[in-house]
Scaffold this active site. Structure first.
Site, PDB file in Angstrom:
ATOM      1  CB  THR A  39      -0.870  -0.021   1.275  1.00 30.10           C
ATOM      2  OG1 THR A  39      -1.871  -1.001   1.114  1.00 30.10           O
ATOM      3  CG2 THR A  39      -1.520   1.300   1.569  1.00 30.10           C
ATOM      4  NE  ARG A  88     -10.114  -5.545   4.157  1.00 34.43           N
ATOM      5  CZ  ARG A  88      -8.981  -4.850   4.113  1.00 34.43           C
ATOM      6  NH1 ARG A  88      -8.605  -4.261   3.000  1.00 34.43           N
ATOM      7  NH2 ARG A  88      -8.216  -4.752   5.171  1.00 34.43           N
ATOM      8  CG  ASP A  97      -6.206   1.088   7.169  1.00 33.22           C
ATOM      9  OD1 ASP A  97      -6.127   0.128   6.367  1.00 33.22           O
ATOM     10  OD2 ASP A  97      -5.220   1.767   7.498  1.00 33.22           O
TER      11      ASP A  97
END
Ligand code: ASP
Length: 318
Positions: free
Chosen positions: A183, A211, A214
């Site tokens: 990420t 899904r 955060d």
């Protein structure tokens, strides 16, 4: 005195020197340096923090080594669904997209959401429709296909298991070149004292049921406030959501008077560890102080500032 600063990350997790060949290590270093430079050039030329973080993240999204944009991981259904968020600490404006497909640079779409939608967060097909309306560049499924991501997914697609892109388990049986992480995110303060943060991700391999992690959630994976700090997170998103990590760092500074360093350490090395949340974050405060903080064995990261600091690192204790 000028204090403009940019920090970036390309993911945190089980990242050991033994897992990378010298060549792949060098490729990561170059990818990180290019991203830091892209943001830094904007800050140096008097540009805004929000443009700097966007440019740094675009550079990482276009690099297939990282789990965002081109290098996004595969979901249970064998497609790429991406999340991204951007926040401007000068007025607390924010934009986010969740579960988007075929958008070449999700961070650009997040910025469009911030400035042109009247909303903060758009998901799935609605976000894609908005991208088309705004002329944000789309890309085919083939553009997002990378063999190592596909192989990562094939290994676990018949199980109920979903995984962080940087778990040692992912690496079993894979050649060095296939051990990819990350990420991505960037946080910056510009010469006007404005702070911005941006995060972009493909999420977790084999994730299912739409899904969302955060990264696109303002306050969890991404947050910026000129009064305190900017934060971009990376790690096991479910824990970062429950710990409301990015806003918690800001709150410790705003309400408890913590320094940036103490606030980051409290959240990453105490609070997250206690609930089993592996990962890290990057942060910059309103004085230009920065932190690259993680509780895992490594985090792809970099920093460059007006005082001449210019460094990218991968492993612990670097
Ligand atoms: N935090 C991201 C998520 O849970 C994953 C990562 O940082 O690698 O979607």
């Amino acid at each position: 005195m000028s204090k403009y600063t940019i920090v970036i990350h390309g993911g945190a997790g089980t990242i050991l020197k033994s897992m990378l060949t010298p060549e792949s290590e060098q490729n990561y270093i170059s990818g990180l340096q290019n991203a830091v430079n892209a943001g830094y050039e904007i800050l140096k030329n008097g540009g805004s923090a929000i443009s700097a973080v966007e440019a740094a993240v675009v550079s990482l999204e276009d690099n297939e080594l990282f789990n965002a944009g081109k290098g996004a991981v595969f979901t249970k259904k064998g497609v790429n669904e991406m999340d991204a968020a951007i926040m401007d600490g000068s007025d607390l404006s924010a934009g986010a997209v969740a579960g988007v497909r075929n958008v070449k640079n999700p961070i650009k779409l997040a910025r469009e959401v911030m400035t042109h939608s009247g909303h903060v967060m758009l998901g799935g097909s609605g976000a894609k429709e908005f991208a088309i309306n705004r002329g944000v560049e789309l890309a085919s499924d083939e553009y997002f296909f990378t063999k190592y991501r596909y192989d990562q997914w094939v290994e676990i697609r018949d199980s109920d298991y979903y995984q962080l892109d940087h778990k040692e388990d992912n690496l079993k049986g894979m050649a060095h070149e296939e051990k990819k992480f990350g990420t991505v995110g960037a946080v910056a303060i510009d010469e006007f004292g404005h702070i911005a943060a941006a995060t972009s991700t493909g999420g977790m391999t084999n994730k299912r049921y739409g899904r969302i992690g955060d990264s696109p959630i303002i306050g969890a994976g991404t947050y910026a406030n000129d009064k305190t700090c900017g934060v971009s997170c990376t790690g096991h998103g479910e824990y970062f959501l429950r710990a409301v990590v990015a806003y918690d760092v800001s709150c410790l500074m705003e309400y408890k008077g913590f320094s940036l360093k103490d606030a980051c350490n409290e959240v990453v090395k105490n609070k997250l560890v206690k609930i089993g949340g592996e990962g890290g974050l990057i942060a910059v405060d309103s004085f230009g102080n920065y932190e690259l903080c993680f509780n895992s064995t490594g985090m792809y990261r970099g920093v460059r500032n007006a005082e001449g600091v210019n460094q990218v690192s991968i492993f612990k204790d670097e």
